[in-house]
Design a protein around this motif. Structure first.
Motif, PDB file in Angstrom:
ATOM      1  N   ASP A   1      -4.916   6.882 -19.038  1.00  0.00           N
ATOM      2  CA  ASP A   1      -6.077   6.408 -18.298  1.00  0.00           C
ATOM      3  C   ASP A   1      -7.145   5.949 -19.288  1.00  0.00           C
ATOM      4  O   ASP A   1      -7.586   6.721 -20.132  1.00  0.00           O
ATOM      5  CB  ASP A   1      -6.599   7.529 -17.392  1.00  0.00           C
ATOM      6  CG  ASP A   1      -7.652   7.022 -16.422  1.00  0.00           C
ATOM      7  OD1 ASP A   1      -8.672   6.442 -16.882  1.00  0.00           O
ATOM      8  OD2 ASP A   1      -7.482   7.187 -15.213  1.00  0.00           O
TER       9      ASP A   1
ATOM     10  N   ASP B   1     -10.212   5.359 -19.023  1.00  0.00           N
ATOM     11  CA  ASP B   1     -11.550   5.920 -18.904  1.00  0.00           C
ATOM     12  C   ASP B   1     -11.594   7.432 -19.086  1.00  0.00           C
ATOM     13  O   ASP B   1     -12.650   8.003 -19.330  1.00  0.00           O
ATOM     14  CB  ASP B   1     -12.137   5.544 -17.540  1.00  0.00           C
ATOM     15  CG  ASP B   1     -12.206   4.032 -17.363  1.00  0.00           C
ATOM     16  OD1 ASP B   1     -12.773   3.374 -18.261  1.00  0.00           O
ATOM     17  OD2 ASP B   1     -11.681   3.524 -16.368  1.00  0.00           O
ATOM     18  N   ARG B   2     -10.440   8.088 -18.952  1.00  0.00           N
ATOM     19  CA  ARG B   2     -10.414   9.547 -19.059  1.00  0.00           C
ATOM     20  C   ARG B   2      -9.591  10.040 -20.248  1.00  0.00           C
ATOM     21  O   ARG B   2      -9.562  11.238 -20.513  1.00  0.00           O
ATOM     22  CB  ARG B   2      -9.773  10.147 -17.798  1.00  0.00           C
ATOM     23  CG  ARG B   2     -10.512   9.831 -16.502  1.00  0.00           C
ATOM     24  CD  ARG B   2      -9.641  10.213 -15.328  1.00  0.00           C
ATOM     25  NE  ARG B   2     -10.281  10.004 -14.042  1.00  0.00           N
ATOM     26  CZ  ARG B   2     -10.907  10.950 -13.357  1.00  0.00           C
ATOM     27  NH1 ARG B   2     -10.982  12.172 -13.830  1.00  0.00           N
ATOM     28  NH2 ARG B   2     -11.462  10.688 -12.196  1.00  0.00           N
ATOM     29  N   ASP B   3      -8.877   9.133 -20.933  1.00  0.00           N
ATOM     30  CA  ASP B   3      -7.987   9.539 -22.016  1.00  0.00           C
ATOM     31  C   ASP B   3      -7.004  10.615 -21.578  1.00  0.00           C
ATOM     32  O   ASP B   3      -6.685  11.529 -22.330  1.00  0.00           O
ATOM     33  CB  ASP B   3      -8.783  10.018 -23.238  1.00  0.00           C
ATOM     34  CG  ASP B   3      -9.274   8.833 -24.058  1.00  0.00           C
ATOM     35  OD1 ASP B   3      -8.651   7.766 -23.976  1.00  0.00           O
ATOM     36  OD2 ASP B   3     -10.274   8.992 -24.764  1.00  0.00           O
TER      37      ASP B   3
ATOM     38  N   LYS C   1      -3.290   1.562 -22.376  1.00  0.00           N
ATOM     39  CA  LYS C   1      -4.487   2.118 -21.747  1.00  0.00           C
ATOM     40  C   LYS C   1      -4.707   1.323 -20.476  1.00  0.00           C
ATOM     41  O   LYS C   1      -4.833   0.090 -20.521  1.00  0.00           O
ATOM     42  CB  LYS C   1      -5.686   2.025 -22.680  1.00  0.00           C
ATOM     43  CG  LYS C   1      -5.439   2.786 -23.984  1.00  0.00           C
ATOM     44  CD  LYS C   1      -6.695   3.334 -24.593  1.00  0.00           C
ATOM     45  CE  LYS C   1      -6.326   4.282 -25.721  1.00  0.00           C
ATOM     46  NZ  LYS C   1      -7.493   4.876 -26.378  1.00  0.00           N
TER      47      LYS C   1
ATOM     48  N   ARG D   1      -6.242   0.993 -16.216  1.00  0.00           N
ATOM     49  CA  ARG D   1      -7.109   1.410 -15.111  1.00  0.00           C
ATOM     50  C   ARG D   1      -6.265   1.395 -13.852  1.00  0.00           C
ATOM     51  O   ARG D   1      -5.868   0.323 -13.379  1.00  0.00           O
ATOM     52  CB  ARG D   1      -8.301   0.457 -14.956  1.00  0.00           C
ATOM     53  CG  ARG D   1      -9.248   0.508 -16.131  1.00  0.00           C
ATOM     54  CD  ARG D   1     -10.716   0.288 -15.758  1.00  0.00           C
ATOM     55  NE  ARG D   1     -11.541   0.723 -16.887  1.00  0.00           N
ATOM     56  CZ  ARG D   1     -11.858  -0.073 -17.924  1.00  0.00           C
ATOM     57  NH1 ARG D   1     -11.462  -1.327 -17.941  1.00  0.00           N
ATOM     58  NH2 ARG D   1     -12.581   0.398 -18.912  1.00  0.00           N
TER      59      ARG D   1
END
Lengths: 132, 132
Positions: free
Chosen positions: A35, A37-39, A99, A101
């Motif tokens: 993700d 945005d959340r790693d 990576k 979204r």
């Protein structure tokens, strides 16, 4: 016709500019989706050359299903389309890291958790502990 | 003798407490190692049943080298031993996720970067951009 060039192990493979993914004997490469945005690691799946080329071309994650033996656009039925923010390869180019979204409900796993890795091994047993 | 039980696809495999990793035809399962403190994907490697059992038993990551066809304790020669903080499996138990603390110089990649994923695909070319 091959979609990607091939490189022998060595400096050009590890430090060069040429994308030369090394598919295995079955024509597949492991792909890890995180993700953006959340790693958080969302899933591990497989790509053949066509899936990787389509992922790069469209900016949406495509995989290859080993069980169904078919190319698969993530989210085509679930709505969990993955918009690719960044694509990386590892040192010897036999793994890719995306990576992404996640669209739709924001998840990646068919079981209903956001990440497929919702279980921890504890004392030899599995315990469901999805990340918050 | 098998080190782990086997489960058919279904609810017990996906939601049960039984660790029943599904190794592929070569007896391997994909393993993703993430830095426990940075949430950075460090590497993707392979485990056979023995490597996974040793990882669980010792708390230090063991893998199986496909090129050398040998069990391999990470860091045995490099010093980059990986202390396992958490071990997860995915929904259909054909991938494992390790959260690790890399020892030695803190890296995981033989090329010298902390993570093996130090290159980004941009306009079809690879650009070295290790995470800070």
């Amino acid at each position: 016709m091959s979609l990607f060039p091939q490189l022998a192990p060595g400096r050009e493979l590890e430090r060069g500019e040429t994308l030369a993914p090394r598919f295995d004997a079955s024509g597949l490469i492991a792909a890890v989706a995180v993700d953006a945005d959340r790693d958080e690691v969302l899933m591990l799946a497989w790509m053949n050359a066509e899936a990787l080329a389509l992922t790069i071309e469209t900016g949406q994650a495509h995989y290859y299903s080993r069980s169904r033996q078919a190319l698969w656009k993530k989210g085509e039925t679930s709505g969990q389309v993955q918009t690719v923010v960044e694509l990386r390869v590892d040192c010897d180019q036999d793994a890719v890291l995306l990576k992404v979204r996640p669209q739709g409900d924001g998840g990646a796993c068919h079981v209903g958790f956001r990440s497929c890795f919702y279980r921890v091994v504890e004392d030899g047993r599995l315990v469901e502990r999805p990340l918050p």
